[in-house]
Scaffold this motif. Structure first.
Motif, PDB file in Angstrom:
ATOM      1  N   ARG A  14      -1.126  -1.232 -20.422  1.00  5.46           N
ATOM      2  CA  ARG A  14      -0.216  -0.531 -19.501  1.00  5.46           C
ATOM      3  C   ARG A  14       1.224  -0.932 -19.642  1.00  5.46           C
ATOM      4  O   ARG A  14       2.108  -0.190 -19.257  1.00  5.46           O
ATOM      5  CB  ARG A  14      -0.670  -0.761 -18.060  1.00  5.46           C
ATOM      6  CG  ARG A  14      -1.998  -0.088 -17.805  1.00  5.46           C
ATOM      7  CD  ARG A  14      -2.417  -0.055 -16.388  1.00  5.46           C
ATOM      8  NE  ARG A  14      -1.382   0.232 -15.428  1.00  5.46           N
ATOM      9  CZ  ARG A  14      -1.500  -0.056 -14.158  1.00  5.46           C
ATOM     10  NH1 ARG A  14      -2.572  -0.638 -13.688  1.00  5.46           N
ATOM     11  NH2 ARG A  14      -0.528   0.228 -13.322  1.00  5.46           N
ATOM     12  N   ASP A  23       4.272  -8.195  -3.138  1.00  5.53           N
ATOM     13  CA  ASP A  23       3.027  -7.706  -3.747  1.00  5.53           C
ATOM     14  C   ASP A  23       1.858  -8.662  -3.530  1.00  5.53           C
ATOM     15  O   ASP A  23       0.714  -8.311  -3.790  1.00  5.53           O
ATOM     16  CB  ASP A  23       3.217  -7.502  -5.261  1.00  5.53           C
ATOM     17  CG  ASP A  23       4.289  -6.479  -5.590  1.00  5.53           C
ATOM     18  OD1 ASP A  23       4.423  -5.495  -4.838  1.00  5.53           O
ATOM     19  OD2 ASP A  23       4.993  -6.674  -6.602  1.00  5.53           O
ATOM     20  N   ARG A  35      -0.939  -6.956  -5.605  1.00  9.72           N
ATOM     21  CA  ARG A  35      -1.215  -5.526  -5.692  1.00  9.72           C
ATOM     22  C   ARG A  35       0.062  -4.828  -6.122  1.00  9.72           C
ATOM     23  O   ARG A  35       1.107  -4.983  -5.488  1.00  9.72           O
ATOM     24  CB  ARG A  35      -1.672  -4.993  -4.343  1.00  9.72           C
ATOM     25  CG  ARG A  35      -1.941  -3.515  -4.386  1.00  9.72           C
ATOM     26  CD  ARG A  35      -2.421  -3.028  -3.066  1.00  9.72           C
ATOM     27  NE  ARG A  35      -2.440  -1.577  -3.094  1.00  9.72           N
ATOM     28  CZ  ARG A  35      -2.891  -0.839  -2.125  1.00  9.72           C
ATOM     29  NH1 ARG A  35      -3.357  -1.407  -1.035  1.00  9.72           N
ATOM     30  NH2 ARG A  35      -2.878   0.457  -2.218  1.00  9.72           N
ATOM     31  N   THR A  36      -0.054  -4.078  -7.198  1.00  5.19           N
ATOM     32  CA  THR A  36       1.068  -3.279  -7.660  1.00  5.19           C
ATOM     33  C   THR A  36       0.565  -1.842  -7.790  1.00  5.19           C
ATOM     34  O   THR A  36      -0.309  -1.557  -8.598  1.00  5.19           O
ATOM     35  CB  THR A  36       1.658  -3.807  -8.986  1.00  5.19           C
ATOM     36  OG1 THR A  36       2.687  -2.933  -9.419  1.00  5.19           O
ATOM     37  CG2 THR A  36       0.647  -4.000 -10.067  1.00  5.19           C
ATOM     38  N   GLY A  37       1.045  -0.977  -6.925  1.00  6.14           N
ATOM     39  CA  GLY A  37       0.522   0.391  -6.878  1.00  6.14           C
ATOM     40  C   GLY A  37      -0.949   0.360  -6.493  1.00  6.14           C
ATOM     41  O   GLY A  37      -1.329  -0.243  -5.500  1.00  6.14           O
ATOM     42  N   GLN A  38      -1.786   0.977  -7.304  1.00  5.44           N
ATOM     43  CA  GLN A  38      -3.230   1.015  -7.057  1.00  5.44           C
ATOM     44  C   GLN A  38      -3.978  -0.070  -7.839  1.00  5.44           C
ATOM     45  O   GLN A  38      -5.198  -0.066  -7.887  1.00  5.44           O
ATOM     46  CB  GLN A  38      -3.783   2.389  -7.454  1.00  5.44           C
ATOM     47  CG  GLN A  38      -3.260   3.526  -6.610  1.00  5.44           C
ATOM     48  CD  GLN A  38      -3.723   3.414  -5.166  1.00  5.44           C
ATOM     49  OE1 GLN A  38      -4.880   3.118  -4.895  1.00  5.44           O
ATOM     50  NE2 GLN A  38      -2.809   3.624  -4.243  1.00  5.44           N
ATOM     51  N   THR A  39      -3.240  -1.010  -8.424  1.00  5.76           N
ATOM     52  CA  THR A  39      -3.840  -2.016  -9.292  1.00  5.76           C
ATOM     53  C   THR A  39      -3.798  -3.392  -8.649  1.00  5.76           C
ATOM     54  O   THR A  39      -2.748  -3.842  -8.189  1.00  5.76           O
ATOM     55  CB  THR A  39      -3.085  -2.070 -10.642  1.00  5.76           C
ATOM     56  OG1 THR A  39      -3.135  -0.774 -11.234  1.00  5.76           O
ATOM     57  CG2 THR A  39      -3.705  -3.073 -11.589  1.00  5.76           C
ATOM     58  N   GLY A  40      -4.944  -4.063  -8.623  1.00  8.76           N
ATOM     59  CA  GLY A  40      -5.028  -5.450  -8.195  1.00  8.76           C
ATOM     60  C   GLY A  40      -4.891  -6.344  -9.414  1.00  8.76           C
ATOM     61  O   GLY A  40      -5.455  -6.058 -10.469  1.00  8.76           O
ATOM     62  N   GLN A  74      -9.766  -4.145 -15.899  1.00  9.83           N
ATOM     63  CA  GLN A  74      -9.260  -3.153 -16.846  1.00  9.83           C
ATOM     64  C   GLN A  74      -8.597  -3.798 -18.054  1.00  9.83           C
ATOM     65  O   GLN A  74      -8.341  -3.127 -19.039  1.00  9.83           O
ATOM     66  CB  GLN A  74      -8.280  -2.215 -16.147  1.00  9.83           C
ATOM     67  CG  GLN A  74      -8.953  -1.392 -15.083  1.00  9.83           C
ATOM     68  CD  GLN A  74      -7.969  -0.487 -14.361  1.00  9.83           C
ATOM     69  OE1 GLN A  74      -6.761  -0.548 -14.576  1.00  9.83           O
ATOM     70  NE2 GLN A  74      -8.486   0.352 -13.494  1.00  9.83           N
TER      71      GLN A  74
END
Length: 87
Positions: A14, A23, A35-40, A74
């Motif tokens: 990414r 965050d 947490r950044t956006g929808q990502t842990g 991911q």
């Protein structure tokens, strides 16, 4: 505990992202969660543990899991020197 200030990491597949104190979600025995956006993002407190326990290789295997009922990493989180520090 959250790191003070902002710091940049690279999320495998990414690209670069800046994690900020805002965050920060929680800490435990092994690291801190952001947490950044929808990502842990999990950052290990002892980044040497990743090498010692073969965590990077395990994360890469788990990242291949694709199923609606399974939450899997991911990819790796890398520091500025491209060293794995989390997932």
């Amino acid at each position: 505990m959250a790191r003070r200030g902002s710091f940049e990491v690279t999320l495998e597949g990414r690209g670069a992202v800046t994690l900020r104190e805002v965050d920060y979600v929680a800490s435990g025995g092994e690291g801190a969660i952001y947490r950044t956006g929808q990502t842990g993002v999990k950052i290990y407190t002892d980044t040497a543990k990743m090498a010692r326990d073969g965590i990077a290789e395990k994360i890469q295997l788990l990242a291949g899991l694709k199923h609606s009922g399974i939450v899997a990493p991911q990819g790796l989180v890398l520091d500025a020197g491209k060293k794995p520090i989390g997932f």
